[in-house]
Design an enzyme around this catalytic site. Structure first.
Site, PDB file in Angstrom:
ATOM      1  CE  LYS A   1      59.042  49.664  36.701  1.00 28.71           C
ATOM      2  NZ  LYS A   1      57.617  49.269  36.831  1.00 28.71           N
TER       3      LYS A   1
ATOM      4  CE  LYS B   1      56.277  54.171  34.891  1.00 30.94           C
ATOM      5  NZ  LYS B   1      55.427  52.976  34.752  1.00 30.94           N
TER       6      LYS B   1
HETATM    7  N1  C2G Z   1      49.223  48.534  29.959  1.00 30.22           N
HETATM    8  C1  C2G Z   1      48.369  48.337  28.887  1.00 30.22           C
HETATM    9  N2  C2G Z   1      47.706  49.376  28.353  1.00 30.22           N
HETATM   10  C2  C2G Z   1      47.868  50.619  28.855  1.00 30.22           C
HETATM   11  C3  C2G Z   1      48.743  50.844  29.937  1.00 30.22           C
HETATM   12  C4  C2G Z   1      49.418  49.764  30.497  1.00 30.22           C
HETATM   13  O1  C2G Z   1      48.215  47.187  28.428  1.00 30.22           O
HETATM   14  N3  C2G Z   1      47.194  51.634  28.278  1.00 30.22           N
HETATM   15  C5  C2G Z   1      49.930  47.379  30.503  1.00 30.22           C
HETATM   16  C6  C2G Z   1      51.447  47.563  30.383  1.00 30.22           C
HETATM   17  O2  C2G Z   1      51.925  47.147  29.108  1.00 30.22           O
HETATM   18  C7  C2G Z   1      51.951  46.649  31.482  1.00 30.22           C
HETATM   19  C8  C2G Z   1      50.831  46.716  32.536  1.00 30.22           C
HETATM   20  O3  C2G Z   1      49.685  47.275  31.891  1.00 30.22           O
HETATM   21  O4  C2G Z   1      52.025  45.306  30.964  1.00 30.22           O
HETATM   22  C9  C2G Z   1      51.234  47.632  33.678  1.00 30.22           C
HETATM   23  O5  C2G Z   1      51.522  48.907  33.103  1.00 30.22           O
HETATM   24  P1  C2G Z   1      52.502  49.867  33.932  1.00 30.22           P
HETATM   25  O6  C2G Z   1      52.008  50.027  35.303  1.00 30.22           O
HETATM   26  O7  C2G Z   1      52.807  51.083  33.131  1.00 30.22           O
HETATM   27  O8  C2G Z   1      53.781  48.909  33.949  1.00 30.22           O
HETATM   28  P2  C2G Z   1      55.313  49.401  33.860  1.00 30.22           P
HETATM   29  O9  C2G Z   1      55.539  50.600  34.664  1.00 30.22           O
HETATM   30  O10 C2G Z   1      55.691  49.438  32.455  1.00 30.22           O
HETATM   31  O11 C2G Z   1      56.076  48.210  34.634  1.00 30.22           O
HETATM   32  O12 C2G Z   1      59.067  44.600  35.081  1.00 30.22           O
HETATM   33  C10 C2G Z   1      58.063  45.179  34.251  1.00 30.22           C
HETATM   34  C11 C2G Z   1      57.674  46.517  34.771  1.00 30.22           C
HETATM   35  O13 C2G Z   1      57.401  46.493  36.148  1.00 30.22           O
HETATM   36  C12 C2G Z   1      56.461  47.036  33.996  1.00 30.22           C
END
Ligand code: C2G
Length: 475
Positions: free
Chosen positions: A45, A47
């Protein structure tokens, strides 16, 4: 007991994450959170987390909705996790909507909840960098704050039309920038010169034209803060000029940031992901020979479209750096690997040294290989046929038809013999890559010229701009 799972990075834990975890737990009695490891986040990612995996795990385990935290190490583990943890329901935020529907085939319910608007880990990092905070005395809710973001678009041409109104609303644009000082107004906004920007306050400048290289240099020379500049197009050949995709995502939002990230590659490959070969991990050799391998990947696409079947080969394997991609791209094809695996034929090397086509050091270097080292790189070992010895003797009467051949034997005579044997046996729609055609190994181009004149054929040739000047011959 109804068991639920969700996946994520959960860096800088915030109320958006909590909303998601709460709603996930409401779907059942037991919530498993698959937490992205630091390696997975970085490799897959791009990240870099503020908190380490262990710290993020500790935070999640303290949340009353969460019953178990497991590591997320790759994209593919979800189906296995669902089985292993007897999961009934898979939950994600709707920024992933549709991406995991295939899990329904595992008999698992899949639910996407609305993301909590405008808050994200990258937003938090950006705001702290800019000294902005939700609880500042300015009563802006964060989405209005984004509209208060002083955002400028550099460019007033056709590409701006693809950006403004589609990815960035005009009311979020403070003004435009253009080197053409005759332009004063565009889309109802003022047009500034780059130098005028030095007097302006700005949070982000989005470059929406194909002059990324020049503008990068201009920003550097006049003192525009490149940390706030986002290149939307043409953002470079091999090294993405956009430095911080957390910032890019804050300004553009996740979806558009992903589109921009995929644009920077020299060659828009099969997946335009740049760091994957046919959708798979590429290994460290890849970036040393990006153009040849990415061009090969596109040739593979053409061969597959033609649905032709045949063997593949490389003559001059050395340590198997390129052969590994050939073997991986054609898992159903016999893959002949021709090499002495001990260095060049002494006489031919002597001859080329005399002609000044190479150096002693070059000849010595190619002794540093062995068959085991090559086979270790091969994904489909069952398809590998080692043809050890000097070419063309090592053919040993081989008869087969080919769809792809790599000739990488550096010296005139071996290249000539390679063309003489393989060219007639490559099927229509097949390719031959002749390595070092445009290089200081002068014998290679001579061999191709000699083959064309002696065999009275005109090859369909396309020279590449890769590290070693490969010639592509198409049948
Ligand atoms: N999320 C949310 N609202 C936000 C930020 C995040 O609902 N304002 C949700 C995201 O949609 C996700 C979860 O919180 O379902 C975790 O967010 P992230 O840590 O950003 O997840 P991400 O990096 O997208 O990793 O295999 C899937 C990936 O690992 C998802």
């Amino acid at each position: 007991m109804k068991r639920v799972i969700t996946y994520g990075t959960f860096d800088l834990l915030h109320y958006g994450h909590i909303n998601l975890l709460r709603r996930a737990k409401e779907q059942g009695d037991y919530l498993v959170v698959a937490l992205s490891t630091d390696e997975f986040n970085w490799k897959e990612k791009h990240k870099k987390c503020y908190f380490s995996y262990e710290q993020r795990k500790q935070l999640l385990e303290a949340i009353r909705y969460v019953d178990l935290v497991i590591p997320e190490q790759n994209w593919e583990q979800k189906a296995k996790d669902i089985k292993e943890y007897h999961i009934d329901t898979f939950v994600m935020g709707d920024d992933w909507a549709g991406k995991f529907d295939f899990l329904r085939d595992e008999g698992c319910e899949v639910i996407y909840f609305n993301r909590t608007p405008e808050i994200s880990s990258s937003q938090i990092k950006h705001d702290f960098r800019e000294g902005i905070s939700e609880c500042s005395d300015m009563p802006y809710p964060s989405n209005q704050r984004r509209q208060k973001m002083r955002l400028f678009i550099w460019g007033t041409g056709r590409l701006v039309g693809k950006v403004v109104g589609k990815h960035i609303d005009i009311e979020c644009v403070e003004g435009f920038i253009d080197n053409d000082t005759s332009k004063k107004e565009y889309m109802g906004k003022r047009v500034y010169s780059p130098n005028e920007m030095l007097e302006m306050e700005y949070d982000a400048i989005c470059v929406a034209n194909l002059y990324a290289g020049e503008i990068y240099g201009q920003c550097q020379s006049i003192g525009i803060d490149l940390r706030k500049v986002i290149f939307l197009y043409n953002n470079c050949a091999m090294q993405d000029m956009n430095r911080d995709y957390g910032f890019v995502e804050t300004v553009l939002g996740r979806e558009y940031a992903e589109i921009v990230k995929k644009r920077y590659h020299v060659v828009r490959g099969v997946e335009a992901d740049g760091d994957l070969f046919l959708g798979e991990e590429t290994g460290e050799y890849y970036s040393n020979d990006y153009v040849r391998i990415k061009s090969f990947e596109l040739a593979v696409k053409e061969i597959r479209k033609r649905k032709i079947a045949g063997a593949v080969a490389e003559v001059g394997v050395f340590r198997g750096e390129f052969a590994q991609y050939i073997n991986r791209a054609f898992p159903d094809s016999t893959c002949y690997l021709f090499d002495t695996f001990e260095g060049f034929d002494a006489n031919e090397a002597l001859d080329e040294l005399k002609r000044g086509n190479c150096t002693n050091a070059f000849v010595e270097a190619y002794k540093q290989t062995n068959i085991g080292m090559v086979l270790d790189k091969m994904k489909h070992l069952d398809k590998i046929v080692i043809k050890q010895g000097f070419f063309p003797e090592s053919l040993d009467g081989l008869e087969d038809v080919f769809i792809f051949v790599s000739l990488d034997v550096d010296f005139e005579n071996s290249i000539y013999e390679g063309l003489k044997y393989f060219y007639p046996r490559v099927l229509e729609g097949g390719f031959i890559f002749v390595h070092d055609y445009n290089s200081d190994l002068a014998g290679v181009e001579k061999a191709v010229d000699r083959y064309e004149s002696e065999q009275r054929v005109r090859l369909c040739k396309m020279p590449l701009c890769d590290a070693n000047g490969t010639l592509v011959i198409m049948k």
